[in-house]
Design a protein around this motif. Structure first.
Motif, PDB file in Angstrom:
ATOM      1  N   LEU A 142     -55.061 -14.581  60.622  1.00  0.00           N
ATOM      2  CA  LEU A 142     -54.679 -15.628  59.674  1.00  0.00           C
ATOM      3  C   LEU A 142     -53.536 -15.193  58.759  1.00  0.00           C
ATOM      4  O   LEU A 142     -53.209 -15.891  57.800  1.00  0.00           O
ATOM      5  N   GLU A 143     -52.930 -14.059  59.048  1.00  0.00           N
ATOM      6  CA  GLU A 143     -51.935 -13.508  58.135  1.00  0.00           C
ATOM      7  C   GLU A 143     -50.616 -13.236  58.851  1.00  0.00           C
ATOM      8  O   GLU A 143     -50.584 -12.925  60.038  1.00  0.00           O
ATOM      9  N   ASN A 144     -49.530 -13.314  58.087  1.00  0.00           N
ATOM     10  CA  ASN A 144     -48.241 -12.817  58.527  1.00  0.00           C
ATOM     11  C   ASN A 144     -48.105 -11.395  57.993  1.00  0.00           C
ATOM     12  O   ASN A 144     -48.122 -11.184  56.778  1.00  0.00           O
ATOM     13  N   PRO A 145     -47.994 -10.389  58.854  1.00  0.00           N
ATOM     14  CA  PRO A 145     -47.992  -9.002  58.378  1.00  0.00           C
ATOM     15  C   PRO A 145     -46.915  -8.697  57.342  1.00  0.00           C
ATOM     16  O   PRO A 145     -47.168  -7.934  56.395  1.00  0.00           O
ATOM     17  N   LEU A 146     -45.727  -9.281  57.487  1.00  0.00           N
ATOM     18  CA  LEU A 146     -44.672  -9.002  56.512  1.00  0.00           C
ATOM     19  C   LEU A 146     -45.048  -9.542  55.141  1.00  0.00           C
ATOM     20  O   LEU A 146     -44.940  -8.841  54.127  1.00  0.00           O
ATOM     21  N   ARG A 147     -45.509 -10.789  55.096  1.00  0.00           N
ATOM     22  CA  ARG A 147     -45.884 -11.373  53.805  1.00  0.00           C
ATOM     23  C   ARG A 147     -47.096 -10.664  53.198  1.00  0.00           C
ATOM     24  O   ARG A 147     -47.161 -10.452  51.989  1.00  0.00           O
ATOM     25  N   LEU A 148     -48.059 -10.301  54.043  1.00  0.00           N
ATOM     26  CA  LEU A 148     -49.219  -9.579  53.535  1.00  0.00           C
ATOM     27  C   LEU A 148     -48.801  -8.229  52.969  1.00  0.00           C
ATOM     28  O   LEU A 148     -49.319  -7.793  51.936  1.00  0.00           O
ATOM     29  N   ALA A 149     -47.860  -7.567  53.622  1.00  0.00           N
ATOM     30  CA  ALA A 149     -47.380  -6.272  53.130  1.00  0.00           C
ATOM     31  C   ALA A 149     -46.754  -6.415  51.742  1.00  0.00           C
ATOM     32  O   ALA A 149     -46.940  -5.553  50.875  1.00  0.00           O
ATOM     33  N   GLU A 150     -46.004  -7.495  51.519  1.00  0.00           N
ATOM     34  CA  GLU A 150     -45.417  -7.719  50.192  1.00  0.00           C
ATOM     35  C   GLU A 150     -46.507  -7.851  49.136  1.00  0.00           C
ATOM     36  O   GLU A 150     -46.425  -7.254  48.044  1.00  0.00           O
ATOM     37  N   ASP A 151     -47.535  -8.643  49.444  1.00  0.00           N
ATOM     38  CA  ASP A 151     -48.622  -8.853  48.483  1.00  0.00           C
ATOM     39  C   ASP A 151     -49.390  -7.563  48.224  1.00  0.00           C
ATOM     40  O   ASP A 151     -49.700  -7.220  47.078  1.00  0.00           O
ATOM     41  N   LEU A 152     -49.730  -6.845  49.295  1.00  0.00           N
ATOM     42  CA  LEU A 152     -50.503  -5.608  49.131  1.00  0.00           C
ATOM     43  C   LEU A 152     -49.726  -4.578  48.329  1.00  0.00           C
ATOM     44  O   LEU A 152     -50.293  -3.898  47.458  1.00  0.00           O
ATOM     45  N   ALA A 153     -48.448  -4.431  48.613  1.00  0.00           N
ATOM     46  CA  ALA A 153     -47.642  -3.451  47.892  1.00  0.00           C
ATOM     47  C   ALA A 153     -47.525  -3.812  46.417  1.00  0.00           C
ATOM     48  O   ALA A 153     -47.588  -2.935  45.538  1.00  0.00           O
ATOM     49  N   THR A 154     -47.358  -5.107  46.138  1.00  0.00           N
ATOM     50  CA  THR A 154     -47.265  -5.544  44.738  1.00  0.00           C
ATOM     51  C   THR A 154     -48.538  -5.192  43.970  1.00  0.00           C
ATOM     52  O   THR A 154     -48.499  -4.630  42.874  1.00  0.00           O
TER      53      THR A 154
END
Length: 343
Positions: free
Chosen positions: A85-97
């Motif tokens: 259910l996730e886009n890895p690039l967008r999830l990476a931005e959120d997780l890193a933030t």
């Protein structure tokens, strides 16, 4: 490893963050309060289950973001985010933030495969591509690449007054090393080969068990999966493995609570007698008892013996007072008996 007389490295618990669908605010607030209480009790970690189209945490990253502003030490994890259910690039931005906001305390646990109940909402999730989506482990590798700061764009430079990098922003150094993956034997081997941390839970697959192993011996099967993970990990001595069973200490529980806890465990016991479904999924029994009783059982558990840290799963359907009693007994009674000493 946490054998009797040896220290348990880390103690945590997993919560589903249940709420009333008609009034979700109080339930979400309760989850944040539980995290604050866990830090005060000295727990090393709290893990958030991820559920979609259910009255439970659907956005664990958002909950972790809020929790970073109420805590200062405790690690915050997900168990697990289904990457379908996730886009890895967008999830990476959120997780890193969120990891940066936390000071480096985020432990993202993920899984792959076709999302649960996918056929019922796939056109809402992926209107044009729902039959072409790749739900393989490639999604994990894409996320890992983004978290490592590897290039995701073929452009880097300035356009007008806008500055662009070719890697995900923000970048949080060390976050990729705190990525976790959950699954059965093949997943354990793959996670070890990738150097990713390994999450176990209260369910195992019996499809690939060793010859001579009983298909109803949950502990042995889980122990074999952890052994396989370490055998394939480039640094087995430092590899992180977390065990997550439903464990309910009753030291300070009222008689009514003890009765309800035992009824809960009994209502779920039938599924532990034989593998379930086409993948042969076997569920662990729930453990209910005093901390002395639980410690004796866990020290004999092949999975517990091989794990380096613990994230006990809180039952889904209990009340706030029950959770308060359970996590207090975990930290003050059970943890020390397992060789753990909180901060």
């Amino acid at each position: 490893m946490p054998r009797r007389g040896e220290p348990l490295r880390k103690l945590g618990f997993l919560t589903i963050g249940r709420f009333d669908a008609s009034d979700p605010g109080p339930g979400l607030e309760q989850t944040l309060t539980v995290i604050e209480r866990a830090e005060a009790l000295g727990f090393d970690s709290v893990w958030l289950r991820d559920r979609h189209l259910q009255p439970g945490i659907s956005s664990p990253v958002a909950i972790m973001a809020a929790a970073t502003q109420r805590t200062s030490r405790i690690e915050l994890g997900t168990a697990v985010i289904p990457l379908g259910l996730e886009n890895p690039l967008r999830l990476a931005e959120d997780l890193a933030t969120v990891d940066i906001l936390s000071g480096g305390r985020i432990n993202p646990g993920v899984s792959v495969g076709t999302p649960m109940m996918y056929d019922h909402y796939k056109t809402a999730l992926y209107p044009e591509t729902h039959d072409q989506e790749n739900f393989s482990k490639d999604r994990v590798l894409r996320l890992l690449s983004c978290l490592r700061g590897e290039p995701v764009s073929d452009f880097e430079g300035t356009v007008g007054i806008e500055q662009f990098t070719n890697y995900v922003q923000p970048h949080s150094a060390g976050l990729a090393d705190r990525l976790w993956y959950g699954g059965g034997l093949s997943s354990a081997i793959w996670a070890g080969q990738q150097g990713i941390n390994y999450l176990t839970s209260s369910v195992v697959s019996t499809q690939d068990i060793s010859e001579g192993t009983s298909p109803t011996d949950f502990a042995t099967i889980q122990g074999q999966q952890i052994d396989a993970y370490r055998e394939h990990h480039p640094s087995p001595e430092t590899a992180r493995v977390s065990q997550g069973l439903v464990v309910i200490p009753t030291d300070s529980a009222s008689p009514d609570q003890v009765r309800r806890y035992r009824e809960y465990a009994a209502s779920r016991f039938e599924r532990t007698k034989s593998p379930q479904g086409p993948r042969g999924m076997l569920f662990s029994p729930d453990y209910v008892g005093t901390s002395d009783e639980l410690a004796d059982q866990l020290f004999e558990h092949a999975g517990f013996q091989r794990a380096s840290e613990i994230a006990f799963a809180l039952p889904f359907t209990f009340d706030e007072d029950d959770y308060t009693q359970i996590i207090a007994d975990m930290a003050e009674q059970l943890g020390p008996r397992l060789g753990w000493h909180g901060l």
